[in-house]
Design a protein around this motif. Structure first.
Motif, short mmCIF file in Angstrom:
data_model
loop_
_atom_site.label_atom_id
_atom_site.label_comp_id
_atom_site.label_asym_id
_atom_site.label_seq_id
_atom_site.Cartn_x
_atom_site.Cartn_y
_atom_site.Cartn_z
N GLN A 173 -1.10 -26.49 17.19
CA GLN A 173 0.33 -26.32 17.42
C GLN A 173 1.04 -25.59 16.28
OE1 GLN A 173 2.64 -29.35 19.14
NE2 GLN A 173 0.99 -30.27 20.31
N GLY A 174 0.26 -25.11 15.31
CA GLY A 174 0.85 -24.32 14.24
C GLY A 174 1.68 -25.12 13.27
N LEU A 175 1.30 -26.37 13.03
CA LEU A 175 2.06 -27.22 12.11
C LEU A 175 1.40 -27.23 10.73
CD1 LEU A 175 2.64 -30.35 14.40
CD2 LEU A 175 4.18 -28.41 14.02
N PRO A 176 2.03 -26.67 9.71
CA PRO A 176 1.46 -26.74 8.36
C PRO A 176 1.76 -28.12 7.76
CG PRO A 176 3.51 -25.51 8.33
CD PRO A 176 3.27 -25.88 9.76
N VAL A 177 0.76 -28.99 7.75
CA VAL A 177 1.01 -30.37 7.34
C VAL A 177 -0.26 -30.97 6.75
CG1 VAL A 177 0.45 -31.20 9.67
CG2 VAL A 177 1.83 -32.65 8.16
N THR A 178 -0.06 -31.87 5.81
CA THR A 178 -1.14 -32.68 5.25
C THR A 178 -0.78 -34.14 5.48
OG1 THR A 178 -1.74 -31.09 3.53
CG2 THR A 178 -2.33 -33.39 3.13
#
Length: 280
Positions: A173-178
């Motif tokens: 979904q194109g979420l830049p997350v850690t």
């Protein structure tokens, strides 16, 4: 031909970047733990045991474990699925579990010997995901079937499966997350980092300071209670809560997300609590 049969060769793909020996040991260690639990449940000295929980994990004629996934990986049509037996006995369930473990081991060996095969994206109940991601994700279902007392090897496989799948969906979904899930005091824990190129999944390190949920593995894997109540009782803790909000699109749009009940409630709790003055 399967519609979703295509490779995804570029960028990290979670556990596909892991050393094959450790990946294989964790996946099959989870299955071995389930077989051990089943042997205890089905022993002559035990009560009836929960056959239904274990039967759902087995490989049955006309319903082989990973049959559809591996057919799609090779770009061939999967045979029609037939329902598993309605009321199997103990011996049938044990045999179905043993066959499932053999099928998982064979599929894992095949994709580890041919990494491109494991990275092919095929359909799943959560939408298109790589083949290896789906094989590895079975650890979550295994851990849930174990009930509240989850053996450590199975808890590790289950937590890794949850975190890896969430990382895959964040990338998709194109979420830049850690973010991650972990136990306190250096217990079991896993973290993913997703970006536009892919996602990486790794064990949590003591120095990590990332968004996530902390608690006993049994709470993280099988969470049916109220997040605010579990927070109040100290059963779980939310860390770097602002960063958890980045997962909101996933829990809203993916109804069958592994660990989705916990994450959905955690994100909801964060959304409410973050409006309070001074809550970070």
């Amino acid at each position: 031909m399967a519609e979703d049969h295509h490779p995804a060769l570029h960028g990290p793909r979670g556990v596909a970047e892991e050393a094959p020996d450790s990946l294989r040991a964790r996946v099959l260690g989870g299955w071995d733990a389930v077989l051990a639990l089943a042997s205890e449940e089905f022993s002559e000295e035990s009560e009836a045991g929960d056959l239904r929980a274990f039967a759902g994990l087995g490989s049955w004629p006309g319903r082989p474990v990973l049959g559809g996934v591996m057919a799609a990986a090779h770009g061939v049509e999967a045979p029609p699925r037939r329902p598993k037996p309605f009321d199997p006995d103990r011996d049938a369930v044990r045999a179905a579990l043993e066959e499932a473990r053999e099928r998982v081991a064979a599929a894992l060996d095949e994709v580890l010997a041919s990494p491109e095969l494991g990275r092919r994206v095929v359909d799943s109940p959560l939408g298109p995901l790589p083949v290896l991601t789906q094989i590895h994700a079975m650890g979550h279902e295994l851990a849930q079937a174990a009930g509240p007392e989850v053996p450590r090897a199975l808890a590790d496989a289950g937590l890794a499966a949850m975190v890896d799948v969430v990382g895959a969906l964040a990338w998709r979904q194109g979420l830049p997350v850690t973010a991650g899930l972990w136990e306190p005091d250096g217990g079991l824990g896993w973290v993913f980092t997703a970006d536009a190129d892919g996602w990486r999944t790794r064990p949590r390190e003591a120095a990590d300071d990332v968004p996530g949920v902390e608690g006993a593995a049994s709470r993280l894997l099988v969470s049916t209670g109220s997040v605010p109540s579990m927070l109040a009782r100290g059963e779980i803790r939310l860390r770097r809560v602002g960063g958890l909000l980045a997962l909101a699109p996933l829990v809203d749009q993916v109804p069958n997300l592994p660990g989705g009940t916990l994450l959905r409630r955690a994100v909801g709790a964060v959304s409410a609590l973050s409006r309070l003055p001074g809550f970070r």
